[in-house]
Design an enzyme around this catalytic site. Structure first.
Site, PDB file in Angstrom:
ATOM      1  N   LYS A  15     -11.018  32.042  61.934  1.00  0.00           N
ATOM      2  CA  LYS A  15      -9.574  32.165  61.748  1.00  0.00           C
ATOM      3  C   LYS A  15      -9.081  33.607  61.977  1.00  0.00           C
ATOM      4  O   LYS A  15      -9.879  34.535  62.090  1.00  0.00           O
ATOM      5  CB  LYS A  15      -9.221  31.674  60.339  1.00  0.00           C
ATOM      6  CG  LYS A  15      -9.464  30.168  60.127  1.00  0.00           C
ATOM      7  CD  LYS A  15      -9.008  29.711  58.749  1.00  0.00           C
ATOM      8  CE  LYS A  15      -9.220  28.217  58.531  1.00  0.00           C
ATOM      9  NZ  LYS A  15      -8.694  27.774  57.222  1.00  0.00           N
ATOM     10  N   TYR A  33      -3.217  20.912  62.162  1.00  0.00           N
ATOM     11  CA  TYR A  33      -3.108  20.724  60.712  1.00  0.00           C
ATOM     12  C   TYR A  33      -2.075  19.667  60.327  1.00  0.00           C
ATOM     13  O   TYR A  33      -1.554  19.675  59.206  1.00  0.00           O
ATOM     14  CB  TYR A  33      -2.795  22.062  60.033  1.00  0.00           C
ATOM     15  CG  TYR A  33      -4.028  22.931  59.807  1.00  0.00           C
ATOM     16  CD1 TYR A  33      -5.115  22.458  59.063  1.00  0.00           C
ATOM     17  CD2 TYR A  33      -4.100  24.220  60.308  1.00  0.00           C
ATOM     18  CE1 TYR A  33      -6.234  23.246  58.842  1.00  0.00           C
ATOM     19  CE2 TYR A  33      -5.227  25.023  60.084  1.00  0.00           C
ATOM     20  CZ  TYR A  33      -6.289  24.518  59.349  1.00  0.00           C
ATOM     21  OH  TYR A  33      -7.402  25.298  59.123  1.00  0.00           O
ATOM     22  N   ASN A  48      -9.073  32.086  54.686  1.00  0.00           N
ATOM     23  CA  ASN A  48     -10.448  31.802  54.263  1.00  0.00           C
ATOM     24  C   ASN A  48     -11.451  31.746  55.406  1.00  0.00           C
ATOM     25  O   ASN A  48     -12.457  31.056  55.324  1.00  0.00           O
ATOM     26  CB  ASN A  48     -10.488  30.548  53.379  1.00  0.00           C
ATOM     27  CG  ASN A  48      -9.969  29.324  54.093  1.00  0.00           C
ATOM     28  OD1 ASN A  48      -9.639  29.376  55.265  1.00  0.00           O
ATOM     29  ND2 ASN A  48      -9.915  28.207  53.384  1.00  0.00           N
ATOM     30  N   HIS A  77     -12.779  27.377  59.602  1.00  0.00           N
ATOM     31  CA  HIS A  77     -12.506  25.946  59.479  1.00  0.00           C
ATOM     32  C   HIS A  77     -13.730  25.190  59.946  1.00  0.00           C
ATOM     33  O   HIS A  77     -14.375  25.597  60.914  1.00  0.00           O
ATOM     34  CB  HIS A  77     -11.321  25.521  60.356  1.00  0.00           C
ATOM     35  CG  HIS A  77     -11.297  24.033  60.581  1.00  0.00           C
ATOM     36  ND1 HIS A  77     -10.760  23.157  59.678  1.00  0.00           N
ATOM     37  CD2 HIS A  77     -11.819  23.263  61.584  1.00  0.00           C
ATOM     38  CE1 HIS A  77     -10.932  21.907  60.119  1.00  0.00           C
ATOM     39  NE2 HIS A  77     -11.564  21.954  61.276  1.00  0.00           N
ATOM     40  N   GLU A 114     -10.850  16.890  66.854  1.00  0.00           N
ATOM     41  CA  GLU A 114     -10.637  18.342  66.910  1.00  0.00           C
ATOM     42  C   GLU A 114     -11.327  18.961  68.121  1.00  0.00           C
ATOM     43  O   GLU A 114     -10.747  19.828  68.789  1.00  0.00           O
ATOM     44  CB  GLU A 114     -11.140  18.971  65.605  1.00  0.00           C
ATOM     45  CG  GLU A 114     -10.270  18.579  64.407  1.00  0.00           C
ATOM     46  CD  GLU A 114     -10.843  19.002  63.061  1.00  0.00           C
ATOM     47  OE1 GLU A 114     -10.192  18.722  62.041  1.00  0.00           O
ATOM     48  OE2 GLU A 114     -11.934  19.612  63.013  1.00  0.00           O
TER      49      GLU A 114
HETATM   50  P1  ATP Z   1     -10.316  23.761  56.701  1.00  0.00           P
HETATM   51  O1  ATP Z   1      -9.651  22.428  56.933  1.00  0.00           O
HETATM   52  O2  ATP Z   1      -9.516  24.933  57.193  1.00  0.00           O
HETATM   53  O3  ATP Z   1     -11.748  23.764  57.162  1.00  0.00           O
HETATM   54  P2  ATP Z   1     -10.850  22.957  54.025  1.00  0.00           P
HETATM   55  O4  ATP Z   1     -11.222  21.659  54.628  1.00  0.00           O
HETATM   56  O5  ATP Z   1     -11.867  23.639  53.160  1.00  0.00           O
HETATM   57  O6  ATP Z   1     -10.445  23.998  55.130  1.00  0.00           O
HETATM   58  P3  ATP Z   1      -8.275  21.801  53.406  1.00  0.00           P
HETATM   59  O7  ATP Z   1      -8.016  21.147  52.115  1.00  0.00           O
HETATM   60  O8  ATP Z   1      -8.504  20.946  54.624  1.00  0.00           O
HETATM   61  O9  ATP Z   1      -9.516  22.811  53.205  1.00  0.00           O
HETATM   62  O10 ATP Z   1      -7.081  22.812  53.687  1.00  0.00           O
HETATM   63  C1  ATP Z   1      -6.869  23.305  54.999  1.00  0.00           C
HETATM   64  C2  ATP Z   1      -6.534  24.767  54.940  1.00  0.00           C
HETATM   65  O11 ATP Z   1      -5.249  24.910  54.319  1.00  0.00           O
HETATM   66  C3  ATP Z   1      -7.465  25.630  54.094  1.00  0.00           C
HETATM   67  O12 ATP Z   1      -8.600  26.083  54.784  1.00  0.00           O
HETATM   68  C4  ATP Z   1      -6.561  26.777  53.733  1.00  0.00           C
HETATM   69  O13 ATP Z   1      -6.540  27.733  54.790  1.00  0.00           O
HETATM   70  C5  ATP Z   1      -5.216  26.119  53.591  1.00  0.00           C
HETATM   71  N1  ATP Z   1      -4.946  25.826  52.193  1.00  0.00           N
HETATM   72  C6  ATP Z   1      -5.474  24.833  51.443  1.00  0.00           C
HETATM   73  N2  ATP Z   1      -5.013  24.863  50.190  1.00  0.00           N
HETATM   74  C7  ATP Z   1      -4.164  25.916  50.143  1.00  0.00           C
HETATM   75  C8  ATP Z   1      -3.361  26.492  49.135  1.00  0.00           C
HETATM   76  N3  ATP Z   1      -3.333  25.996  47.903  1.00  0.00           N
HETATM   77  N4  ATP Z   1      -2.609  27.574  49.457  1.00  0.00           N
HETATM   78  C9  ATP Z   1      -2.626  28.093  50.704  1.00  0.00           C
HETATM   79  N5  ATP Z   1      -3.365  27.596  51.706  1.00  0.00           N
HETATM   80  C10 ATP Z   1      -4.121  26.530  51.436  1.00  0.00           C
HETATM   81 MG    MG Z   2     -10.024  20.606  56.021  1.00  0.00          MG
END
Ligand code: ATP
Ligand code: MG
Length: 137
Positions: free
Chosen positions: A9, A49, A112, A115, A126
């Site tokens: 990211k 997303y 974070n 992804h 994806e």
């Molecule tokens: P990713 O899909 O990016 O691999 P993930 O599967 O661990 O991460 P998801 O629940 O799919 O987490 O959320 C997608 C992304 O949205 C997260 O990686 C994060 O960058 C963002 N995100 C999730 N929760 C929050 C939050 N509470 N506040 C801000 N951003 C968030």
């Molecule tokens: Mg995810």
């Protein structure tokens, strides 16, 4: 062998951490079989997303994904989807286990670092959003 889709990211590219993250990926036994650095468009980020479009953080997430280049990847290995999720660590780096990418490098739940796909169906969708078959070797 299974394939999963990965994104390094904007917080990773901004801090010049793409090599450090790739080292953790490769050490975990995952092979980088496709990789390119791109500037995401708003459309690409919103499509990627779309599942989170109703969440309060959606606009912030889309803006973040466009805020610097990203590195999109296809990773291949035994149980690549679950293996990579484990290597990534918890979504919120505060909850991530020792040695995981997010524990090592991530600064917040929003920024974070990586992804990874969460299931075979999403991995296929994806990968197809960013790579054609002949780019995966
Ligand atoms: P990713 O899909 O990016 O691999 P993930 O599967 O661990 O991460 P998801 O629940 O799919 O987490 O959320 C997608 C992304 O949205 C997260 O990686 C994060 O960058 C963002 N995100 C999730 N929760 C929050 C939050 N509470 N506040 C801000 N951003 C968030
Ligand atoms: Mg995810």
């Amino acid at each position: 062998l299974q394939r999963t889709f990965s994104i390094l990211k904007p917080d990773a590219t901004r801090r010049n951490l793409t090599g450090a993250v790739n080292a953790v990926i490769e050490k975990a036994g995952l092979r980088i079989v496709a990789q390119k650095r791109i500037q995401m468009t708003k459309g690409q980020a919103e499509t990627f997303y779309a599942v989170h479009s109703a969440r309060p953080f959606f606009d912030e997430l889309v803006e973040f994904m466009m805020s610097a280049p990203v590195v999109v990847q296809v990773l291949e290995g035994e149980n690549a989807i679950a293996t990579y999720r484990e290597v990534m660590g918890a979504t919120n780096p505060a909850n991530a286990a020792e040695g995981t990418i997010r524990k090592l490098f991530a600064e917040s739940v929003g920024e974070n670092t990586v992804h990874g796909s969460d299931a075979p169906e999403t991995a296929a969708i994806e990968i197809a959003q960013f790579f054609s078959g002949n780019e995966i070797v």
